[in-house]
Design an enzyme around this catalytic site. Sequence first.
Site, PDB file in Angstrom:
ATOM      1  CB  SER A 253      -0.951   0.012   1.198  1.00 45.95           C
ATOM      2  OG  SER A 253      -2.048  -0.836   0.960  1.00 45.95           O
TER       3      SER A 253
ATOM      4  CE  LYS B 137      -4.549   1.932  -0.517  1.00 46.19           C
ATOM      5  NZ  LYS B 137      -3.940   0.677  -0.054  1.00 46.19           N
TER       6      LYS B 137
ATOM      7  CB  SER C 204      -4.215   1.810   4.074  1.00 47.52           C
ATOM      8  OG  SER C 204      -3.471   1.303   2.990  1.00 47.52           O
TER       9      SER C 204
END
Length: 375
Positions: A57, A60, A117
């Site tokens: 993640s 991101k 997230s």
Amino acid sequence: MKKTVSFILSLCILLSIPFYSYAKDDKVKAVSAVLMCMDNKEVLYKKNELEHLSPASVTKIMTILLVLEALDRGDITLKDNVTASKNAVSMGGSQIWLEEGEKMTVDELLKAVVVASANDACSALAEYVGGSADGFVKMMNEKAKDLGCENTNFENSNGLDDTTKNHYSCAYDLALISSEVFKHKQITDYSTIWLDSLRNGETELNNTNKLINNYNGITGLKTGTTSNAGFCISATAQRDGMNLVAVVLKSDTSEDRFSTAEYLLDMGFANYEAITPLIDKEKISPVKVIGGVFKEITPVADNENKIIAPKGSKDIEYIYDIRKSIKAPIEKNDELGCIKIKSGDKTIGVISLTSPNTISKITISSVFADLLLKI
């Protein structure tokens, strides 16, 4: 001409003494890590920093960057309503349980991405900004290329890697992207939130970055975890005007990634300080142009960003090393010299001096045109 210019720049760089990291590898519990000053992209520590790894993640941060840029351009607003697609709600892992057709504002979705997230929120934003999931991934890779990320390739906006085949990045590239994110001051409105909620309090948001609650000067930014990627983080912090980012990839445990990031940030703040260069423009002498339509050109500093020096650096000295002459043609941003910044016997920084514009080579036609102007 270009070979001579390159030689001068090379001399400037070779005279610069690199920083030596104080970090011990037994304290860095990760396959790959980097500590970078976000103010000038100076690397203070590195370990396998270019190794291709799944960023989970931490991917991101690129999605966040593109959303912030779209906001700055006015392409979207924080109040825009985004409708969750079937694709967005199908994302697993961390999520805010969007339902197909449900509407949330860009502000709410961005908060869900940065704080919790949320993969579904991330996909919804990506589709909204990029027109489609694939369109947004193309934007991500184009931006990575623009930033000089040579060891990065994205296949999705959220970092889920159970079905990807060529989704990777490296600690160095992720530090570059994180630095770019922090050019947008708005990021800390989200990245420093510890607890919040959506849907009138029905959906709680708890920051996945536990350093937000206990590290002095922390400003963000993003964690990531998958079975393939291990435990990852891009941790950012600011103290005394210096902004640092510690990227940690493929730790064995969540505690290892946080302790490693904290250790690297501590090392940076304990041993280095940010100094704003004091450039005396009167000492930047003009360079004679041989065979050009203009007889001389005055170099300009290509940037005046902060430099990072070992703490306690004294007797800062600026040495101006500028060419006496150069043959035309000259292109904009051609190197004309440099300013070496020294503390005692050590060079702690080098600022390039470049051409502010293009100067063509003189020709018969240009001489004739000049004569006509003088008649």
